[in-house]
Design a protein around this motif. Sequence first.
Motif, PDB file in Angstrom:
ATOM      1  N   VAL A 256       3.680  -0.468   3.722  1.00 54.47           N
ATOM      2  CA  VAL A 256       3.160   0.894   3.914  1.00 54.47           C
ATOM      3  C   VAL A 256       3.234   1.723   2.633  1.00 54.47           C
ATOM      4  CG1 VAL A 256       3.438   3.070   5.179  1.00 54.47           C
ATOM      5  CG2 VAL A 256       3.511   0.880   6.409  1.00 54.47           C
ATOM      6  N   PRO A 257       4.417   1.895   2.013  1.00 56.54           N
ATOM      7  CA  PRO A 257       4.440   2.726   0.803  1.00 56.54           C
ATOM      8  C   PRO A 257       3.601   2.137  -0.336  1.00 56.54           C
ATOM      9  CG  PRO A 257       6.649   1.880   1.319  1.00 56.54           C
ATOM     10  CD  PRO A 257       5.753   1.487   2.437  1.00 56.54           C
ATOM     11  N   GLU A 258       3.610   0.819  -0.481  1.00 50.42           N
ATOM     12  CA  GLU A 258       2.806   0.197  -1.539  1.00 50.42           C
ATOM     13  C   GLU A 258       1.320   0.465  -1.308  1.00 50.42           C
ATOM     14  OE1 GLU A 258       2.153  -4.075  -3.792  1.00 50.42           O
ATOM     15  OE2 GLU A 258       2.700  -4.117  -1.661  1.00 50.42           O
ATOM     16  N   THR A 259       0.859   0.282  -0.081  1.00 47.56           N
ATOM     17  CA  THR A 259      -0.556   0.480   0.231  1.00 47.56           C
ATOM     18  C   THR A 259      -0.964   1.937   0.029  1.00 47.56           C
ATOM     19  OG1 THR A 259      -0.467  -1.340   1.825  1.00 47.56           O
ATOM     20  CG2 THR A 259      -2.320   0.185   2.023  1.00 47.56           C
ATOM     21  N   LEU A 260      -0.127   2.862   0.455  1.00 50.24           N
ATOM     22  CA  LEU A 260      -0.452   4.285   0.281  1.00 50.24           C
ATOM     23  C   LEU A 260      -0.489   4.672  -1.199  1.00 50.24           C
ATOM     24  CD1 LEU A 260       1.531   5.887   3.231  1.00 50.24           C
ATOM     25  CD2 LEU A 260      -0.945   5.443   3.088  1.00 50.24           C
TER      26      LEU A 260
END
Length: 163
Positions: A144-148
């Motif tokens: 999630v944080p990487e994709t965002l």
Amino acid sequence: MSISWAESYVGQLRAIAGNRTLMFVGARAVVRDNVGRILLIQRSDNGQWAMPAGAMELGESIADCAVREVREETGLRALRVSAFALYTGPDRTHTNMYGHTYQIFTTAFRIEEWDGELARVTDETLDAGFFDRTRLPGPLSASVPETLADLDVFEQTNRLILK
């Protein structure tokens, strides 16, 4: 209409390949509401909060995979999608909770338009909701944080992220 894991392409391939590392081709979707909150699902298999995602089936495109996964996991209908990141390297090799090892090739999509009513519980989810980026639920999938962060870079540069 969703199929069981055993009936899926990856499930059938796993049955033949045994414990060998397999390539896993899948899609992940970033769905935002009209105030910019992010849609996350709580996965029924591991309890983590993640973006709608899953494996591509034979006979579908990767964009169709993203649309199908959003529908299966949230009840929403993705109307317009665009790819913004590809995650492909050997560092993406992962062994899941069932002991199955995959090198994962994921395409991340921004869902630019959608409609429908959010289904908070499905066959694949324990819960779902839209969350402010500063208050994401836990346990949170590392994707999630990487994709965002990658979506932020894409939206600033308009260049496909390749990892």
